[in-house]
Design a protein around this motif. Sequence first.
Motif, mmCIF file in Angstrom:
data_model
loop_
_atom_site.group_PDB
_atom_site.id
_atom_site.type_symbol
_atom_site.label_atom_id
_atom_site.label_comp_id
_atom_site.label_asym_id
_atom_site.label_seq_id
_atom_site.Cartn_x
_atom_site.Cartn_y
_atom_site.Cartn_z
ATOM 1 N N LEU A 1 6.801 10.745 11.430
ATOM 2 C CA LEU A 1 5.164 10.150 9.919
ATOM 3 C C LEU A 1 3.910 10.596 9.868
ATOM 4 O O LEU A 1 3.298 11.307 10.600
ATOM 5 C CB LEU A 1 4.990 8.672 10.839
ATOM 6 N N THR A 2 2.874 10.279 8.529
ATOM 7 C CA THR A 2 1.591 11.158 8.678
ATOM 8 C C THR A 2 0.989 9.462 8.725
ATOM 9 O O THR A 2 1.900 9.206 7.697
ATOM 10 C CB THR A 2 1.498 11.860 7.297
ATOM 11 N N VAL A 3 0.141 9.572 9.967
ATOM 12 C CA VAL A 3 -0.631 8.646 10.074
ATOM 13 C C VAL A 3 -1.885 8.274 9.676
ATOM 14 O O VAL A 3 -2.063 9.395 10.548
ATOM 15 C CB VAL A 3 0.012 7.780 10.863
ATOM 16 N N THR B 1 2.084 -2.232 9.738
ATOM 17 C CA THR B 1 2.245 -0.780 9.466
ATOM 18 C C THR B 1 1.843 -0.816 11.520
ATOM 19 O O THR B 1 2.690 0.414 11.331
ATOM 20 C CB THR B 1 1.378 -0.438 8.605
ATOM 21 N N MET B 2 1.038 -1.501 11.687
ATOM 22 C CA MET B 2 1.366 -1.162 12.812
ATOM 23 C C MET B 2 2.541 -1.286 13.756
ATOM 24 O O MET B 2 2.304 -0.343 15.032
ATOM 25 C CB MET B 2 0.182 -2.300 14.257
ATOM 26 N N ASN B 3 3.356 -1.992 13.620
ATOM 27 C CA ASN B 3 4.096 -2.451 14.091
ATOM 28 C C ASN B 3 5.414 -1.749 14.109
ATOM 29 O O ASN B 3 6.524 -0.907 14.543
ATOM 30 C CB ASN B 3 5.360 -3.746 13.601
ATOM 31 N N PHE B 4 5.409 -0.929 12.472
ATOM 32 C CA PHE B 4 6.611 0.026 12.282
ATOM 33 C C PHE B 4 5.805 1.234 12.477
ATOM 34 O O PHE B 4 7.230 2.029 13.062
ATOM 35 C CB PHE B 4 6.051 0.541 10.303
ATOM 36 N N VAL B 5 4.642 1.382 13.194
ATOM 37 C CA VAL B 5 4.433 3.088 13.591
ATOM 38 C C VAL B 5 4.876 2.897 14.985
ATOM 39 O O VAL B 5 5.336 3.960 15.418
ATOM 40 C CB VAL B 5 2.564 3.629 13.592
ATOM 41 N N VAL C 1 -2.578 3.343 7.643
ATOM 42 C CA VAL C 1 -1.096 4.051 6.847
ATOM 43 C C VAL C 1 -0.270 4.648 6.522
ATOM 44 O O VAL C 1 -1.188 5.970 7.435
ATOM 45 C CB VAL C 1 -1.990 3.850 5.434
ATOM 46 N N THR C 2 1.239 5.010 6.893
ATOM 47 C CA THR C 2 1.848 5.870 6.797
ATOM 48 C C THR C 2 2.485 6.804 5.687
ATOM 49 O O THR C 2 2.429 5.968 4.184
ATOM 50 C CB THR C 2 2.588 5.574 7.688
ATOM 51 N N ASN C 3 2.766 7.682 5.533
ATOM 52 C CA ASN C 3 3.368 8.522 4.297
ATOM 53 C C ASN C 3 4.581 6.969 3.697
ATOM 54 O O ASN C 3 4.424 7.897 2.405
ATOM 55 C CB ASN C 3 3.868 9.859 4.708
ATOM 56 N N VAL C 4 5.101 6.831 4.818
ATOM 57 C CA VAL C 4 6.560 6.406 4.204
ATOM 58 C C VAL C 4 5.546 4.375 3.798
ATOM 59 O O VAL C 4 6.432 4.064 2.614
ATOM 60 C CB VAL C 4 7.296 5.390 5.810
ATOM 61 N N ASP C 5 3.565 3.760 4.395
ATOM 62 C CA ASP C 5 3.665 2.873 3.277
ATOM 63 C C ASP C 5 3.815 3.466 1.883
ATOM 64 O O ASP C 5 4.006 3.296 1.020
ATOM 65 C CB ASP C 5 2.654 2.609 4.156
ATOM 66 N N LYS C 6 2.836 4.396 2.043
ATOM 67 C CA LYS C 6 2.907 4.698 0.116
ATOM 68 C C LYS C 6 4.010 5.180 -0.683
ATOM 69 O O LYS C 6 3.798 5.225 -2.144
ATOM 70 C CB LYS C 6 2.047 6.916 -0.112
#
Lengths: 264, 264
Positions: A32-34, A94-98, A44-49
């Motif tokens: 991930l790009t965080v 997003t923190m849980n996601f990461v 925020v990550t590349n996946v959120d965007k």
Amino acid sequence: MTETNWQQLQTDVVALLKEARRQVLAKMHQTLTVDEKTSRKDLVTNVDKGNEQFLIGGIRQLDPQAQILGEEGFGDQLTSMAGRVWIVDPIDGTMNFVKQRDNFAMMIGIYQDGVGQLGFIYDVMNDVVYAGGPVVGGVWANDQPLTAPANLALADGLIGMSAPLVIHDVAHTQAIVHASAGMRIYGSAGIEMISIMRGKTLGYISHLKPWDFAAGQVLLNTLGIRTSTIDGQPLNMLSSNLVLVATEQAQRDILRIEEDDVSL
Amino acid sequence: MTETNWQQLQTDVVALLKEARRQVLAKMHQTLTVDEKTSRKDLVTNVDKGNEQFLIGGIRQLDPQAQILGEEGFGDQLTSMAGRVWIVDPIDGTMNFVKQRDNFAMMIGIYQDGVGQLGFIYDVMNDVVYAGGPVVGGVWANDQPLTAPANLALADGLIGMSAPLVIHDVAHTQAIVHASAGMRIYGSAGIEMISIMRGKTLGYISHLKPWDFAAGQVLLNTLGIRTSTIDGQPLNMLSSNLVLVATEQAQRDILRIEEDDVSL
């Protein structure tokens, strides 16, 4: 859109979310790009965007006239809730996601002139979409209709919280926790709202942005759960709020704790 | 028992737990008899008691010479950890069991002269038994072997907590939360330990009794996770402890926070 076929729209949004899930799962186990937004705990990550761009593209196809408010800024600059407004959180928690690759949600709320019409919270890892609203007369967990949770008093149930609020005892949250059966912290507004819909917690208190509560407000109100600010006022859909979600009885119990403090 | 066949014993205990689960699920949706133990937040139900009696009966068949310590008092009066000792928590997270019918665990730890041999944590609602120990060379989630979680520093992961500790800032828990990536509260020691085994949280801090940590200590140590008191001492298996569970790096980070306070 002329006359909206809400049932069809619900079906179409669920299909859009399912496709979004396939893409997110494919990207989730790559690196991930965080990036940090306001602090090292606001990520925020590349996946959120990427997921917000995908969802907004899909929404524009379903509803070309829509105004869209997205957490990551790929939607419109919204100055009012007039007309049809879609509010999108591509990855809530997003923190849980990461850190967990679990316990996060996608959320979409659809409002008409400020009134909630449809809500969607997708528990991605368990593959359950919670969808519904007043225009379709209920809420479903995938194909299962949900019944309204019991109208518990504060003393009789568990309450969800955000950690900073309770650590700093903002708005008497420590007294509220003390009066409840106990506190839980799951780290995602969407997962907290699912927990309330399923009757596992009776409420949730957190500082939230519109994309954090827009979907949940529609779903929860449809099931008889109240949403307001911590002092009982309607939520402002265009700014952040100290949000209180609770059963009717627990809301009354919590507002009494707030009122008892003359300094509020 | 003469020479213990640990692999066979593990298989037998898993079978006992599976049968216990069938009985608990059958009783779970009937009306529970709920009693308060030390306070209104410290509960016991007819299911806790019935399940402890069932588990202890099964253990006595598997190991007639065993000393057994059970949370609800149906085992032996233990004054030392000499010999073979089984430590049993029939329903861990009783508040979750009562209020959520979810997020609770059954736990069994087997010790020989104070040294952990086998541990079992059963996530009942997800039907996953975490079982293993040094004598069988690993830990399994049902049939899947678990790999050791990443050795994360405190700043790089989420930490589990018990609510009273952090509200009252016992043992600098607020500073620990601040230094971490965030706090989660799941309401069951067993569920917290599972979260650590799966790498979703890097640690857990709570006031715990022997039945709350006996199983988890065996499983977690087998996966390279440290268990100690909050000031780094070995856990006393015959009394309550302020327990720190953490990756090696996070344990070091947390002990440094504790040591920095001269008043400790």
